[in-house]
Motif scaffolding. Structure first.
Motif, PDB file in Angstrom:
ATOM      1  N   ASP A  41       0.838  -1.207   0.000  1.00  0.00           N
ATOM      2  CA  ASP A  41       0.000   0.000   0.000  1.00  0.00           C
ATOM      3  C   ASP A  41       0.867   1.249   0.000  1.00  0.00           C
ATOM      4  O   ASP A  41       0.607   2.208  -0.731  1.00  0.00           O
ATOM      5  CB  ASP A  41      -0.933   0.008   1.216  1.00  0.00           C
ATOM      6  N   LEU A  42       1.893   1.232   0.812  1.00  0.00           N
ATOM      7  CA  LEU A  42       2.805   2.378   0.900  1.00  0.00           C
ATOM      8  C   LEU A  42       3.552   2.600  -0.409  1.00  0.00           C
ATOM      9  O   LEU A  42       3.667   3.738  -0.885  1.00  0.00           O
ATOM     10  CB  LEU A  42       3.782   2.159   2.058  1.00  0.00           C
ATOM     11  N   LEU A  43       4.047   1.523  -1.016  1.00  0.00           N
ATOM     12  CA  LEU A  43       4.758   1.641  -2.294  1.00  0.00           C
ATOM     13  C   LEU A  43       3.862   2.252  -3.370  1.00  0.00           C
ATOM     14  O   LEU A  43       4.309   3.107  -4.145  1.00  0.00           O
ATOM     15  CB  LEU A  43       5.280   0.277  -2.759  1.00  0.00           C
ATOM     16  N   LYS A  44       2.602   1.834  -3.417  1.00  0.00           N
ATOM     17  CA  LYS A  44       1.662   2.396  -4.394  1.00  0.00           C
ATOM     18  C   LYS A  44       1.402   3.869  -4.103  1.00  0.00           C
ATOM     19  O   LYS A  44       1.370   4.692  -5.015  1.00  0.00           O
ATOM     20  CB  LYS A  44       0.347   1.620  -4.378  1.00  0.00           C
ATOM     21  N   LYS A  45       1.224   4.193  -2.833  1.00  0.00           N
ATOM     22  CA  LYS A  45       0.905   5.563  -2.426  1.00  0.00           C
ATOM     23  C   LYS A  45       2.035   6.538  -2.760  1.00  0.00           C
ATOM     24  O   LYS A  45       1.781   7.650  -3.234  1.00  0.00           O
ATOM     25  CB  LYS A  45       0.613   5.595  -0.925  1.00  0.00           C
TER      26      LYS A  45
END
Length: 188
Positions: A41-45
């Motif tokens: 989720d963090l990588l996408k964000k």
């Protein structure tokens, strides 16, 4: 120069805190996650990171599996695996499957970790510079090909070193033709 982004992935918060303290710097933006789903989720964000340091023992997936998937989705991200349970088989699998940049065992030496991260980020910068140079070379090659076609320059007109020698008489004739076509009365 933009800050390098680093993602720390470990299910033990004290490990994340420790590594964050060791690496804290004005040139780094450090993110952290305690599990693979949060990391995704963090990588996408944040649209990827330059470096991921992942523990091998994670709750739902191994660090090797996680970094292998990272390699597929974010191939430019440098990947470091850190583990407290080193064995030859997992090391070989990590290097082969995830193309891991480095394999670090717990406990680590702080100075060594700092040096490894610095080298990884230098390598990341070199990769970015190489990609930019390749893109520039492609543009220049395309421009040269366009010029060759537009001005009907054959490859045989280049000397052995690849330099095109401009025929002054040919340029003069081309300029004369241009002037006659677009300025028949001459320039006033």
């Amino acid at each position: 120069m933009p800050k390098h982004k680093i993602l720390l992935l470990d299910d033990e918060q004290n490990i994340i805190n420790s590594v964050t303290r060791i690496l804290r710097s004005d040139e780094l933006e450090i993110f952290s996650a305690n599990d693979a789903d949060s990391a995704w989720d963090l990588l996408k964000k944040i649209n990827g990171v330059d470096l991921i340091i992942s523990d091998n023992k994670l709750p739902t997936i191994s660090g090797v599996e996680f970094l292998t998937k990272v390699r597929q989705l974010y191939p430019d991200t440098i990947r470091i695996l850190i583990t407290g349970y080193p064995d030859l088989e997992s090391t070989i699998r990590a290097i082969n499957a995830g193309q891991i940049y480095r394999f670090i065992t717990k406990p680590w030496e702080n100075e060594e970790l700092i040096m490894i991260v610095k080298q990884a980020l230098d390598y990341c910068d070199i990769l970015k510079d190489n990609r930019a140079l390749i893109a520039l070379a492609r543009k220049q090659s395309e421009a040269l090909n366009t010029m060759q076609k537009r001005y009907n320059i054959s490859q045989s007109e280049f000397d052995k070193s690849g330099i095109y020698i401009i025929d002054e008489q040919k340029v003069s004739e081309t300029l004369d033709e241009f002037m006659k076509k677009y300025y028949p009365q001459g320039i006033k």
